[in-house]
Design a protein around this motif. Structure first.
Motif, mmCIF file in Angstrom:
data_model
loop_
_atom_site.group_PDB
_atom_site.id
_atom_site.type_symbol
_atom_site.label_atom_id
_atom_site.label_comp_id
_atom_site.label_asym_id
_atom_site.label_seq_id
_atom_site.Cartn_x
_atom_site.Cartn_y
_atom_site.Cartn_z
ATOM 1 N N ILE A 92 0.842 -1.206 0.000
ATOM 2 C CA ILE A 92 0.000 0.000 0.000
ATOM 3 C C ILE A 92 0.872 1.249 0.000
ATOM 4 O O ILE A 92 0.655 2.190 -0.765
ATOM 5 C CB ILE A 92 -0.939 0.017 1.220
ATOM 6 N N PHE A 93 1.894 1.256 0.857
ATOM 7 C CA PHE A 93 2.742 2.446 0.999
ATOM 8 C C PHE A 93 3.435 2.822 -0.307
ATOM 9 O O PHE A 93 3.672 4.004 -0.590
ATOM 10 C CB PHE A 93 3.807 2.217 2.073
ATOM 11 N N SER A 94 3.772 1.808 -1.112
ATOM 12 C CA SER A 94 4.549 2.069 -2.333
ATOM 13 C C SER A 94 3.683 2.396 -3.546
ATOM 14 O O SER A 94 4.194 2.722 -4.607
ATOM 15 C CB SER A 94 5.429 0.857 -2.654
ATOM 16 N N ASN A 95 2.363 2.315 -3.394
ATOM 17 C CA ASN A 95 1.462 2.598 -4.518
ATOM 18 C C ASN A 95 1.233 4.105 -4.630
ATOM 19 O O ASN A 95 0.462 4.705 -3.888
ATOM 20 C CB ASN A 95 0.128 1.867 -4.322
ATOM 21 N N GLN A 96 1.917 4.720 -5.579
ATOM 22 C CA GLN A 96 1.859 6.178 -5.739
ATOM 23 C C GLN A 96 0.549 6.656 -6.358
ATOM 24 O O GLN A 96 0.252 7.849 -6.358
ATOM 25 C CB GLN A 96 3.024 6.654 -6.623
ATOM 26 N N ASN A 97 -0.246 5.723 -6.906
ATOM 27 C CA ASN A 97 -1.476 6.110 -7.588
ATOM 28 C C ASN A 97 -2.658 6.270 -6.639
ATOM 29 O O ASN A 97 -3.707 6.764 -7.032
ATOM 30 C CB ASN A 97 -1.831 5.077 -8.666
ATOM 31 N N LEU A 98 -2.493 5.820 -5.398
ATOM 32 C CA LEU A 98 -3.596 5.890 -4.452
ATOM 33 C C LEU A 98 -3.683 7.264 -3.801
ATOM 34 O O LEU A 98 -2.672 7.841 -3.412
ATOM 35 C CB LEU A 98 -3.422 4.837 -3.350
ATOM 36 N N MET A 99 -4.908 7.797 -3.697
ATOM 37 C CA MET A 99 -5.132 8.996 -2.898
ATOM 38 C C MET A 99 -5.001 8.623 -1.427
ATOM 39 O O MET A 99 -5.044 7.440 -1.059
ATOM 40 C CB MET A 99 -6.529 9.564 -3.177
ATOM 41 N N VAL A 100 -4.843 9.623 -0.561
ATOM 42 C CA VAL A 100 -4.669 9.363 0.864
ATOM 43 C C VAL A 100 -5.831 8.538 1.412
ATOM 44 O O VAL A 100 -5.634 7.536 2.108
ATOM 45 C CB VAL A 100 -4.543 10.680 1.653
ATOM 46 N N SER A 101 -7.064 8.950 1.104
ATOM 47 C CA SER A 101 -8.237 8.248 1.628
ATOM 48 C C SER A 101 -8.277 6.799 1.156
ATOM 49 O O SER A 101 -8.641 5.896 1.913
ATOM 50 C CB SER A 101 -9.521 8.969 1.201
ATOM 51 N N GLU A 102 -7.881 6.557 -0.089
ATOM 52 C CA GLU A 102 -7.861 5.192 -0.621
ATOM 53 C C GLU A 102 -6.789 4.358 0.078
ATOM 54 O O GLU A 102 -7.019 3.186 0.405
ATOM 55 C CB GLU A 102 -7.603 5.216 -2.126
ATOM 56 N N ALA A 103 -5.619 4.956 0.314
ATOM 57 C CA ALA A 103 -4.542 4.244 0.997
ATOM 58 C C ALA A 103 -4.933 3.909 2.435
ATOM 59 O O ALA A 103 -4.657 2.799 2.920
ATOM 60 C CB ALA A 103 -3.270 5.082 0.981
ATOM 61 N N ILE A 104 -5.596 4.851 3.102
ATOM 62 C CA ILE A 104 -6.030 4.621 4.478
ATOM 63 C C ILE A 104 -7.015 3.455 4.531
ATOM 64 O O ILE A 104 -6.909 2.564 5.382
ATOM 65 C CB ILE A 104 -6.686 5.887 5.079
ATOM 66 N N GLU A 105 -7.988 3.444 3.614
ATOM 67 C CA GLU A 105 -8.980 2.365 3.612
ATOM 68 C C GLU A 105 -8.341 1.011 3.294
ATOM 69 O O GLU A 105 -8.710 -0.013 3.872
ATOM 70 C CB GLU A 105 -10.103 2.683 2.621
ATOM 71 N N ALA A 106 -7.370 1.000 2.390
ATOM 72 C CA ALA A 106 -6.662 -0.246 2.083
ATOM 73 C C ALA A 106 -5.875 -0.730 3.302
ATOM 74 O O ALA A 106 -5.829 -1.930 3.590
ATOM 75 C CB ALA A 106 -5.729 -0.036 0.888
ATOM 76 N N CYS A 107 -5.263 0.223 4.023
ATOM 77 C CA CYS A 107 -4.526 -0.136 5.234
ATOM 78 C C CYS A 107 -5.449 -0.727 6.296
ATOM 79 O O CYS A 107 -5.057 -1.637 7.041
ATOM 80 C CB CYS A 107 -3.815 1.094 5.808
ATOM 81 N N LEU A 108 -6.672 -0.220 6.387
ATOM 82 C CA LEU A 108 -7.620 -0.744 7.371
ATOM 83 C C LEU A 108 -7.850 -2.231 7.179
ATOM 84 O O LEU A 108 -7.914 -3.004 8.141
ATOM 85 C CB LEU A 108 -8.961 -0.015 7.267
ATOM 86 N N GLU A 109 -8.024 -2.632 5.919
ATOM 87 C CA GLU A 109 -8.255 -4.047 5.615
ATOM 88 C C GLU A 109 -7.077 -4.881 6.104
ATOM 89 O O GLU A 109 -7.254 -5.937 6.723
ATOM 90 C CB GLU A 109 -8.437 -4.234 4.106
ATOM 91 N N ILE A 110 -5.873 -4.404 5.816
ATOM 92 C CA ILE A 110 -4.673 -5.153 6.192
ATOM 93 C C ILE A 110 -4.497 -5.168 7.708
ATOM 94 O O ILE A 110 -4.185 -6.205 8.307
ATOM 95 C CB ILE A 110 -3.434 -4.544 5.506
ATOM 96 N N ILE A 111 -4.720 -4.022 8.360
ATOM 97 C CA ILE A 111 -4.576 -3.943 9.814
ATOM 98 C C ILE A 111 -5.565 -4.880 10.507
ATOM 99 O O ILE A 111 -5.224 -5.564 11.478
ATOM 100 C CB ILE A 111 -4.765 -2.492 10.305
ATOM 101 N N SER A 112 -6.780 -4.936 10.001
ATOM 102 C CA SER A 112 -7.785 -5.827 10.577
ATOM 103 C C SER A 112 -7.361 -7.285 10.419
ATOM 104 O O SER A 112 -7.537 -8.103 11.331
ATOM 105 C CB SER A 112 -9.144 -5.593 9.913
ATOM 106 N N ASP A 113 -6.775 -7.624 9.259
ATOM 107 C CA ASP A 113 -6.280 -8.984 9.041
ATOM 108 C C ASP A 113 -5.110 -9.306 9.969
ATOM 109 O O ASP A 113 -5.018 -10.404 10.512
ATOM 110 C CB ASP A 113 -5.832 -9.166 7.580
ATOM 111 N N ILE A 114 -4.209 -8.337 10.141
ATOM 112 C CA ILE A 114 -3.027 -8.559 10.974
ATOM 113 C C ILE A 114 -3.412 -8.748 12.443
ATOM 114 O O ILE A 114 -2.900 -9.627 13.134
ATOM 115 C CB ILE A 114 -2.039 -7.379 10.841
ATOM 116 N N THR A 115 -4.325 -7.913 12.934
ATOM 117 C CA THR A 115 -4.630 -7.890 14.361
ATOM 118 C C THR A 115 -5.820 -8.757 14.760
ATOM 119 O O THR A 115 -5.965 -9.114 15.929
ATOM 120 C CB THR A 115 -4.935 -6.452 14.815
ATOM 121 N N ASN A 116 -6.696 -9.062 13.802
ATOM 122 C CA ASN A 116 -7.959 -9.766 14.087
ATOM 123 C C ASN A 116 -8.895 -8.937 14.968
ATOM 124 O O ASN A 116 -9.692 -9.471 15.730
ATOM 125 C CB ASN A 116 -7.713 -11.129 14.738
ATOM 126 N N TYR A 117 -8.790 -7.611 14.857
ATOM 127 C CA TYR A 117 -9.704 -6.711 15.541
ATOM 128 C C TYR A 117 -10.433 -5.851 14.510
ATOM 129 O O TYR A 117 -10.197 -5.958 13.307
ATOM 130 C CB TYR A 117 -8.950 -5.814 16.536
#
Length: 334
Positions: A92-117
């Motif tokens: 996600i961090f390396s994708n220069q085409n994503l807007m901030v809001s899009e990157a944040i939402e993509a990170c949420l999916e990954i964070i939820s998978d990593i933490t199970n919360y």
């Protein structure tokens, strides 16, 4: 608190987080190579101080809310991400085409998978946004869309059904007047300028000026009113935790997770950009959860990212993930 008590409390917290089972003296005797009498005495002191408490169904002890707070403040160290977890976020961090809001939402999916919360983002457009353009787009004879664009690239649209007698040409002309006079105006200031500068002009030139003025006023007011965007990921993951095995408790938490006003309580009275931890009664969201959050401000957008889980949360892992996210946001903003 002396070092042995700190070590025992740390072990009780971390073992309970991992196993979700009360910790007995035998486990601690094996861990610290102490006699059962010594361990029982130390546990009695920790219990009298309010850091651990007795579980109703076992002779073991579990961390109290105060115990979790002490652990977070004095005993915990953020956990480094695994290579696999880091790779997921790096994508996600390396994708220069994503807007901030899009990157944040993509990170949420990954964070939820990593933490199970459950992960939450509450986006808030910066008040520094100024008007770049407002456009009127006809959909048919009786419907139009008002499109508001800001200098930060934020676009909002609102659909209107036109009252009989409203002339589309007059609407288009009004949008031209607004664009000519109000471009560069901060969005929150536009309503006042509409009232005192635009309304007198259109009242002299247009028959249905009240209705026309109302459309533009509502479009800009709606932009300001809906400045916070709530995105929730992984509701079911938190509810899979053993703390939430009661159907009534599940219903209650699901109701809060689906209520935007409850979610927005997470960001009340907090402008701190660092990682903040709210355990149980410290949380404005719910007494039976922990909320760990961080704020961001980047590229004309600002908001909050929060992780919601049980009080028996893997604090070190969640803080490690948010710490990595913070560093990326700082680098991106430089």
């Amino acid at each position: 608190m002396d070092e042995r008590k700190k070590d025992i409390l740390k072990e009780i917290v971390e073992s309970y987080i991992k196993e979700a089972k009360p910790i007995g003296s035998k486990h601690l005797c094996d861990k610290f190579k102490c006699s059962s009498a010594t361990i029982r005495n130390e546990m009695a002191v920790l219990e009298s101080l309010g850091y651990i408490e007795k579980n109703h169904i076992s002779s073991g002890r579990i961390p109290s809310e105060l115990g979790y707070k002490y652990y977070v403040e004095y005993l915990m160290k953020p956990k480094e991400l695994t290579g696999e977890d880091m790779l997921k976020l790096q994508t996600i961090f390396s994708n220069q085409n994503l807007m901030v809001s899009e990157a944040i939402e993509a990170c949420l999916e990954i964070i939820s998978d990593i933490t199970n919360y459950t992960s939450v983002s509450l986006g808030k457009e910066s008040y520094n946004n100024t008007l770049k353009q407002i456009s009127i787009i006809p959909l048919d004879e009786h419907k139009i869309v008002a499109l508001v664009c800001t200098d930060k690239g934020i676009v909002k649209n609102k659909q209107f059904v036109l009252n009989q007698g409203i002339n589309l040409k007059e609407l288009m002309k009004t949008s031209e007047i607004i664009n000519k006079m109000l471009i560069g105006t901060p969005i929150p200031d536009i309503s006042e300028r509409l009232e005192y500068e635009i309304k007198p002009i259109i009242s002299r030139e247009m028959e249905q000026y009240e209705a026309i003025y109302g459309i533009f006023y509502e479009a800009f007011s709606d932009f300001v009113k809906n400045q916070e965007n709530v995105h929730v990921v992984g509701k079911s993951k938190m509810l899979a935790q053993p703390e939430y095995n009661d159907s009534e408790e599940i219903k209650r938490l699901i109701s809060k997770l689906e209520d935007e006003s409850s979610i927005r309580k997470i960001v009340q009275n907090d402008d701190d950009k660092n990682i903040s931890i709210y355990i149980g009664s410290e949380s404005d969201f719910d007494d039976n959860v922990t909320v760990i959050k961080t704020n961001y401000k980047l590229g004309g957008e600002e908001g909050t990212i929060a992780i919601i889980g049980p009080k028996r949360m893997e604090y070190d892992r969640v803080v490690g993930v948010l710490d990595k996210l913070n560093k990326w946001l700082e680098e991106k903003g430089e």
